[in-house]
Design a protein around this motif. Sequence first.
Motif, mmCIF file in Angstrom:
data_model
loop_
_atom_site.group_PDB
_atom_site.id
_atom_site.type_symbol
_atom_site.label_atom_id
_atom_site.label_comp_id
_atom_site.label_asym_id
_atom_site.label_seq_id
_atom_site.Cartn_x
_atom_site.Cartn_y
_atom_site.Cartn_z
ATOM 1 N N LEU A 49 34.742 52.789 -17.229
ATOM 2 C CA LEU A 49 34.376 51.570 -17.967
ATOM 3 C C LEU A 49 33.422 50.700 -17.161
ATOM 4 C CD1 LEU A 49 37.149 49.905 -20.107
ATOM 5 C CD2 LEU A 49 35.558 51.720 -20.654
ATOM 6 N N HIS A 50 33.680 50.595 -15.865
ATOM 7 C CA HIS A 50 32.790 49.784 -15.028
ATOM 8 C C HIS A 50 31.379 50.367 -15.011
ATOM 9 C CE1 HIS A 50 36.520 48.109 -12.772
ATOM 10 N NE2 HIS A 50 36.208 47.389 -13.808
ATOM 11 N N ILE A 51 31.289 51.690 -14.987
ATOM 12 C CA ILE A 51 29.973 52.325 -14.985
ATOM 13 C C ILE A 51 29.279 52.132 -16.338
ATOM 14 C CG2 ILE A 51 28.817 54.585 -14.964
ATOM 15 C CD1 ILE A 51 30.713 55.369 -12.669
ATOM 16 N N LEU A 52 30.017 52.366 -17.430
ATOM 17 C CA LEU A 52 29.418 52.205 -18.761
ATOM 18 C C LEU A 52 29.027 50.750 -19.006
ATOM 19 C CD1 LEU A 52 31.751 54.455 -20.968
ATOM 20 C CD2 LEU A 52 29.552 55.062 -19.918
ATOM 21 N N GLY A 53 29.820 49.839 -18.446
ATOM 22 C CA GLY A 53 29.548 48.414 -18.628
ATOM 23 C C GLY A 53 28.559 47.857 -17.617
ATOM 24 N N THR A 54 27.927 48.715 -16.838
ATOM 25 C CA THR A 54 26.885 48.400 -15.853
ATOM 26 C C THR A 54 27.389 47.508 -14.703
ATOM 27 O OG1 THR A 54 25.899 46.362 -16.779
ATOM 28 C CG2 THR A 54 25.159 48.455 -17.722
ATOM 29 N N LEU A 55 28.697 47.507 -14.491
ATOM 30 C CA LEU A 55 29.242 46.745 -13.365
ATOM 31 C C LEU A 55 29.278 47.588 -12.096
ATOM 32 C CD1 LEU A 55 32.247 45.097 -15.246
ATOM 33 C CD2 LEU A 55 30.042 44.059 -14.725
ATOM 34 N N ASP A 56 29.139 48.911 -12.283
ATOM 35 C CA ASP A 56 29.114 49.828 -11.147
ATOM 36 C C ASP A 56 28.068 50.902 -11.484
ATOM 37 O OD1 ASP A 56 29.702 51.115 -8.790
ATOM 38 O OD2 ASP A 56 31.709 51.782 -9.390
ATOM 39 N N THR A 57 27.565 51.584 -10.453
ATOM 40 C CA THR A 57 26.551 52.605 -10.729
ATOM 41 C C THR A 57 27.114 53.997 -10.456
ATOM 42 O OG1 THR A 57 25.769 52.229 -8.496
ATOM 43 C CG2 THR A 57 24.494 51.225 -10.273
ATOM 44 N N PRO A 58 26.707 54.971 -11.268
ATOM 45 C CA PRO A 58 27.138 56.343 -11.012
ATOM 46 C C PRO A 58 26.328 56.954 -9.875
ATOM 47 C CG PRO A 58 25.707 56.287 -12.927
ATOM 48 C CD PRO A 58 25.851 54.860 -12.454
ATOM 49 N N ASP A 59 26.829 58.056 -9.290
ATOM 50 C CA ASP A 59 26.039 58.778 -8.283
ATOM 51 C C ASP A 59 24.810 59.397 -8.939
ATOM 52 O OD1 ASP A 59 28.096 58.134 -6.608
ATOM 53 O OD2 ASP A 59 29.099 60.079 -6.813
ATOM 54 N N SER A 60 25.020 59.925 -10.147
ATOM 55 C CA SER A 60 23.896 60.431 -10.926
ATOM 56 C C SER A 60 24.265 60.412 -12.396
ATOM 57 C CB SER A 60 23.511 61.850 -10.478
ATOM 58 O OG SER A 60 24.595 62.729 -10.719
ATOM 59 N N GLY A 61 23.249 60.598 -13.224
ATOM 60 C CA GLY A 61 23.465 60.542 -14.661
ATOM 61 C C GLY A 61 22.708 59.377 -15.266
ATOM 62 N N SER A 62 22.574 59.394 -16.590
ATOM 63 C CA SER A 62 21.805 58.344 -17.248
ATOM 64 C C SER A 62 22.646 57.588 -18.265
ATOM 65 C CB SER A 62 20.585 58.947 -17.946
ATOM 66 O OG SER A 62 21.010 59.662 -19.092
ATOM 67 N N ILE A 63 22.353 56.315 -18.399
ATOM 68 C CA ILE A 63 23.048 55.476 -19.385
ATOM 69 C C ILE A 63 22.005 54.707 -20.185
ATOM 70 C CG2 ILE A 63 24.618 53.511 -19.723
ATOM 71 C CD1 ILE A 63 25.970 54.389 -17.089
ATOM 72 N N LYS A 64 22.081 54.882 -21.494
ATOM 73 C CA LYS A 64 21.208 54.104 -22.371
ATOM 74 C C LYS A 64 22.055 53.133 -23.166
ATOM 75 C CE LYS A 64 17.442 57.284 -23.414
ATOM 76 N NZ LYS A 64 16.968 58.222 -24.441
ATOM 77 N N ILE A 65 21.624 51.879 -23.180
ATOM 78 C CA ILE A 65 22.299 50.874 -24.004
ATOM 79 C C ILE A 65 21.276 50.341 -24.985
ATOM 80 C CG2 ILE A 65 23.417 48.599 -23.991
ATOM 81 C CD1 ILE A 65 24.661 49.479 -21.300
ATOM 82 N N ASN A 66 21.549 50.505 -26.258
ATOM 83 C CA ASN A 66 20.578 50.128 -27.297
ATOM 84 C C ASN A 66 19.190 50.695 -27.006
ATOM 85 O OD1 ASN A 66 21.692 48.831 -29.476
ATOM 86 N ND2 ASN A 66 21.850 46.865 -28.420
ATOM 87 N N GLN A 67 19.150 51.977 -26.689
ATOM 88 C CA GLN A 67 17.906 52.727 -26.434
ATOM 89 C C GLN A 67 17.246 52.410 -25.091
ATOM 90 O OE1 GLN A 67 17.690 54.874 -28.846
ATOM 91 N NE2 GLN A 67 18.993 53.714 -30.261
ATOM 92 N N THR A 68 17.794 51.464 -24.341
ATOM 93 C CA THR A 68 17.182 51.147 -23.047
ATOM 94 C C THR A 68 17.894 51.912 -21.933
ATOM 95 O OG1 THR A 68 16.680 48.909 -23.792
ATOM 96 C CG2 THR A 68 16.658 49.283 -21.428
ATOM 97 N N ASP A 69 17.107 52.697 -21.177
ATOM 98 C CA ASP A 69 17.660 53.409 -20.032
ATOM 99 C C ASP A 69 17.855 52.401 -18.901
ATOM 100 O OD1 ASP A 69 18.187 54.889 -17.781
ATOM 101 O OD2 ASP A 69 16.725 56.463 -18.257
ATOM 102 N N ILE A 70 19.113 52.154 -18.529
ATOM 103 C CA ILE A 70 19.355 51.060 -17.590
ATOM 104 C C ILE A 70 18.831 51.358 -16.185
ATOM 105 C CG2 ILE A 70 21.334 50.158 -18.893
ATOM 106 C CD1 ILE A 70 23.089 51.255 -16.613
ATOM 107 N N ASN A 71 18.563 52.648 -15.909
ATOM 108 C CA ASN A 71 17.958 53.004 -14.619
ATOM 109 C C ASN A 71 16.559 52.426 -14.450
ATOM 110 O OD1 ASN A 71 19.907 54.458 -13.232
ATOM 111 N ND2 ASN A 71 19.499 56.292 -14.457
ATOM 112 N N THR A 72 15.908 52.110 -15.573
ATOM 113 C CA THR A 72 14.538 51.616 -15.500
ATOM 114 C C THR A 72 14.493 50.099 -15.308
ATOM 115 O OG1 THR A 72 14.356 51.214 -17.879
ATOM 116 C CG2 THR A 72 13.807 53.442 -17.099
ATOM 117 N N LEU A 73 15.661 49.453 -15.309
ATOM 118 C CA LEU A 73 15.680 47.988 -15.263
ATOM 119 C C LEU A 73 15.829 47.462 -13.841
ATOM 120 C CD1 LEU A 73 18.067 47.202 -18.267
ATOM 121 C CD2 LEU A 73 15.564 47.291 -18.262
#
Length: 223
Positions: A49-73
């Motif tokens: 949940l912390h990773i999906l909620g952007t409170l923690d970061t994964p070692d690898s993998g991608s998360i898009k929230i409303n089409q925005t890839d959070i790695n690009t932010l």
Amino acid sequence: MILEAKNIYKSFRNGVKKLPVLTNLNISVDKQETITIMGPSGSGKSTLLHILGTLDTPDSGSIKINQTDINTLKENQLALLRSHEIGFIFQFHHLLPEFTAFENVLIPTQIVGNTDSKTKRAVELFDYVGLKERKEHYPSQLSGGERLRVAVLRALINNPSIIFADEPTGNLDAGNAKKLLKLFKNISKDFEQSLVITTHNEEVASIGERQFILDHGVLNDRV
Ligand SMILES: Nc1ncnc2c1ncn2[C@@H]1O[C@H](COP(=O)(O)OP(=O)(O)OP(=O)(O)O)[C@@H](O)[C@H]1O
Ligand SMILES: [Mg+2]
């Protein structure tokens, strides 16, 4: 699609030992969908949940929230997205003790800078959860169930697309747990929000339109 997480890996290091918690995990959440996640203690539900909620970061993998890839932010862009799109309800509510219930609910609006326009909504939300007479109470003057409802309102105030709730009924008695469950059912209906809930409680799990078990680092369908 509100959220799409792909190939999520997360491990924690304990001295020289590496403890894998999430291994190639995938999950997607649709608009207004409720997803519940069960799993043994230590299986990684809070971590996920912390990773999906952007409170923690994964070692690898991608998360898009409303089409925005959070790695690009950048960090400030991510903070803004978080306050607009994401609501979080923690197991131990995390209300700030020196602020009233009403002030606690308005804290996320101060981050976004829209407190004035949200004050009326906050009043309505207190009515919505039956806490009309508790606005000026401090967290220490509220019951456990009331505190949690205030925490729910704080997650709702900015009208996020998705709300994460980590074992929200964990510390409630059966009566209050039922009340909260009803509130969650109404939230997704009334506010068109997506919900991801982790729980040890079968009844809570059963409100999920999709129900998963987190085990050995991946999500399996709950059968
Ligand atoms: N910051 C950390 N450093 C090291 N290990 C951690 C850290 N956070 C979590 N872990 C480990 O990761 C595993 C998953 O923890 P997590 O809190 O996600 O489990 P959980 O499924 O939420 O458990 P519970 O049902 O008890 O809340 C545990 O074995 C835990 O010890
Ligand atoms: Mg947990």
